[in-house]
Design a protein around this motif. Sequence first.
Motif, PDB file in Angstrom:
ATOM      1  N   GLY A 194      23.215   5.403  67.869  1.00  0.00           N
ATOM      2  CA  GLY A 194      21.845   5.535  68.337  1.00  0.00           C
ATOM      3  C   GLY A 194      21.616   6.671  69.311  1.00  0.00           C
ATOM      4  N   VAL A 195      22.681   7.389  69.669  1.00  0.00           N
ATOM      5  CA  VAL A 195      22.554   8.483  70.645  1.00  0.00           C
ATOM      6  C   VAL A 195      22.862   9.818  69.997  1.00  0.00           C
ATOM      7  N   GLY A 196      23.999   9.909  69.304  1.00  0.00           N
ATOM      8  CA  GLY A 196      24.374  11.163  68.661  1.00  0.00           C
ATOM      9  C   GLY A 196      25.876  11.371  68.650  1.00  0.00           C
ATOM     10  N   THR A 197      26.295  12.546  68.243  1.00  0.00           N
ATOM     11  CA  THR A 197      27.704  12.914  68.162  1.00  0.00           C
ATOM     12  C   THR A 197      27.971  14.045  69.146  1.00  0.00           C
ATOM     13  N   PHE A 198      29.063  13.915  69.909  1.00  0.00           N
ATOM     14  CA  PHE A 198      29.355  14.840  71.006  1.00  0.00           C
ATOM     15  C   PHE A 198      30.780  15.368  70.873  1.00  0.00           C
ATOM     16  N   VAL A 199      31.001  16.558  71.435  1.00  0.00           N
ATOM     17  CA  VAL A 199      32.347  17.119  71.491  1.00  0.00           C
ATOM     18  C   VAL A 199      33.153  16.327  72.510  1.00  0.00           C
ATOM     19  N   ALA A 200      34.333  15.877  72.101  1.00  0.00           N
ATOM     20  CA  ALA A 200      35.160  15.041  72.972  1.00  0.00           C
ATOM     21  C   ALA A 200      35.816  15.866  74.067  1.00  0.00           C
ATOM     22  N   GLU A 201      36.068  15.212  75.182  1.00  0.00           N
ATOM     23  CA  GLU A 201      36.890  15.801  76.244  1.00  0.00           C
ATOM     24  C   GLU A 201      38.312  15.851  75.725  1.00  0.00           C
ATOM     25  N   PRO A 202      38.960  17.026  75.729  1.00  0.00           N
ATOM     26  CA  PRO A 202      40.320  17.082  75.175  1.00  0.00           C
ATOM     27  C   PRO A 202      41.286  16.236  75.983  1.00  0.00           C
ATOM     28  N   LYS A 203      42.094  15.459  75.291  1.00  0.00           N
ATOM     29  CA  LYS A 203      43.111  14.651  75.958  1.00  0.00           C
ATOM     30  C   LYS A 203      44.384  15.455  76.107  1.00  0.00           C
ATOM     31  N   GLY A 204      45.114  15.152  77.168  1.00  0.00           N
ATOM     32  CA  GLY A 204      46.444  15.724  77.283  1.00  0.00           C
ATOM     33  C   GLY A 204      47.288  15.208  76.128  1.00  0.00           C
ATOM     34  N   GLN A 205      48.263  15.946  75.776  1.00  0.00           N
ATOM     35  CA  GLN A 205      49.074  15.574  74.629  1.00  0.00           C
ATOM     36  C   GLN A 205      50.529  15.730  74.997  1.00  0.00           C
ATOM     37  N   SER A 206      51.294  14.677  74.801  1.00  0.00           N
ATOM     38  CA  SER A 206      52.696  14.711  75.169  1.00  0.00           C
ATOM     39  C   SER A 206      53.574  14.741  73.935  1.00  0.00           C
ATOM     40  N   ALA A 207      54.659  15.489  74.008  1.00  0.00           N
ATOM     41  CA  ALA A 207      55.576  15.559  72.877  1.00  0.00           C
ATOM     42  C   ALA A 207      56.334  14.257  72.739  1.00  0.00           C
ATOM     43  N   LEU A 208      56.346  13.697  71.522  1.00  0.00           N
ATOM     44  CA  LEU A 208      57.009  12.422  71.310  1.00  0.00           C
ATOM     45  C   LEU A 208      58.435  12.605  70.817  1.00  0.00           C
ATOM     46  N   PHE A 209      58.669  13.534  69.887  1.00  0.00           N
ATOM     47  CA  PHE A 209      59.986  13.694  69.314  1.00  0.00           C
ATOM     48  C   PHE A 209      60.791  14.791  70.008  1.00  0.00           C
ATOM     49  N   GLU A 210      60.161  15.586  70.810  1.00  0.00           N
ATOM     50  CA  GLU A 210      60.896  16.558  71.603  1.00  0.00           C
ATOM     51  C   GLU A 210      60.722  16.191  73.072  1.00  0.00           C
ATOM     52  N   ILE A 211      61.614  16.668  73.901  1.00  0.00           N
ATOM     53  CA  ILE A 211      61.578  16.335  75.321  1.00  0.00           C
ATOM     54  C   ILE A 211      61.242  17.597  76.095  1.00  0.00           C
ATOM     55  N   ARG A 212      60.077  17.579  76.728  1.00  0.00           N
ATOM     56  CA  ARG A 212      59.607  18.746  77.469  1.00  0.00           C
ATOM     57  C   ARG A 212      59.177  18.311  78.862  1.00  0.00           C
ATOM     58  N   SER A 213      59.121  19.261  79.762  1.00  0.00           N
ATOM     59  CA  SER A 213      58.617  19.015  81.101  1.00  0.00           C
ATOM     60  C   SER A 213      57.107  18.836  81.051  1.00  0.00           C
ATOM     61  N   ILE A 214      56.602  17.840  81.766  1.00  0.00           N
ATOM     62  CA  ILE A 214      55.156  17.628  81.786  1.00  0.00           C
ATOM     63  C   ILE A 214      54.446  18.828  82.401  1.00  0.00           C
ATOM     64  N   ALA A 215      55.102  19.505  83.341  1.00  0.00           N
ATOM     65  CA  ALA A 215      54.495  20.695  83.942  1.00  0.00           C
ATOM     66  C   ALA A 215      54.297  21.783  82.893  1.00  0.00           C
ATOM     67  N   ASP A 216      55.264  21.932  81.975  1.00  0.00           N
ATOM     68  CA  ASP A 216      55.132  22.922  80.905  1.00  0.00           C
ATOM     69  C   ASP A 216      54.011  22.543  79.946  1.00  0.00           C
ATOM     70  N   GLU A 217      53.898  21.245  79.638  1.00  0.00           N
ATOM     71  CA  GLU A 217      52.840  20.795  78.742  1.00  0.00           C
ATOM     72  C   GLU A 217      51.467  21.088  79.335  1.00  0.00           C
ATOM     73  N   ILE A 218      51.335  20.817  80.638  1.00  0.00           N
ATOM     74  CA  ILE A 218      50.050  21.048  81.307  1.00  0.00           C
ATOM     75  C   ILE A 218      49.752  22.536  81.394  1.00  0.00           C
ATOM     76  N   ALA A 219      50.758  23.335  81.710  1.00  0.00           N
ATOM     77  CA  ALA A 219      50.566  24.786  81.790  1.00  0.00           C
ATOM     78  C   ALA A 219      50.177  25.369  80.437  1.00  0.00           C
ATOM     79  N   ALA A 220      50.715  24.782  79.347  1.00  0.00           N
ATOM     80  CA  ALA A 220      50.387  25.271  78.006  1.00  0.00           C
ATOM     81  C   ALA A 220      48.912  25.077  77.686  1.00  0.00           C
ATOM     82  N   ARG A 221      48.270  24.146  78.377  1.00  0.00           N
ATOM     83  CA  ARG A 221      46.830  23.925  78.188  1.00  0.00           C
ATOM     84  C   ARG A 221      46.013  24.740  79.191  1.00  0.00           C
ATOM     85  N   ASN A 222      46.689  25.618  79.939  1.00  0.00           N
ATOM     86  CA  ASN A 222      46.035  26.431  80.969  1.00  0.00           C
ATOM     87  C   ASN A 222      45.402  25.566  82.057  1.00  0.00           C
ATOM     88  N   HIS A 223      46.049  24.450  82.340  1.00  0.00           N
ATOM     89  CA  HIS A 223      45.604  23.565  83.413  1.00  0.00           C
ATOM     90  C   HIS A 223      46.602  23.611  84.568  1.00  0.00           C
TER      91      HIS A 223
END
Length: 244
Positions: free
Chosen positions: A74-103
Amino acid sequence: MFSRSPLPQPSPPAPFYEKVKQAISEKIATGVWRPHDRIPSEAELVAQFGFSRMTINRALRELTDEGLLVRLQGVGTFVAEPKGQSALFEIRSIADEIAARNHHHRCEVLVLEETQASVEQAAELNVKEGSRIFHSVMVHFENDIPVQIEDRCVNAERIPDYLNQDYTQTTPHAYLSLVAPLTEGEHIVEAVRATPQECERLRIKEYDPCLLIRRRTWSSSHIVSHARLLFPGNRYRLQGHFMS
């Protein structure tokens, strides 16, 4: 008489709904449509693309399932806020994951101590109960929003200088990867309810869903670390890619 090789068959054209998905995805990826922007209605998209309403509906439904769009009845369709995404099958630093998103990543260290292994900790690290181990608890922030509580136990015999690091400048994963290169890893993923203290640290409500990863890492056949990584479910998702 020479036989002719069959001519390659042309690829079938992409379904109409895939063309709509691609067009919408490109507008989101290029910033034409930004998070929380309302996109055109189904009727407007039908007029724009010239496809059926069923085709447009399928494209929007699949993009919603993939996390790119949010549809409000009843309201409409909106662009979602991007969620952080964590690697499941590989092991990475969360700081690297966040930096990869330019955050921006920062870490708040709550506990950094030497202690004696409990029965559970001893089993996770494959050491004797009461052995000297190191224990750390920290909260990782993405753009000043808490996205992970990291509760980690480390084999003190294997990593003697663990307590001497500044984990506001590096991460336990980065340090451990440097001094004890990873040779094996184990992930166990659960859906859990956070404790009241964890809710406070993650700034979530009591019944908000959370994802828990229990991660063990080995180096040269020895377990060096066991981590309990808690993510608020509405801010993070896990994705894996593997090949058979």
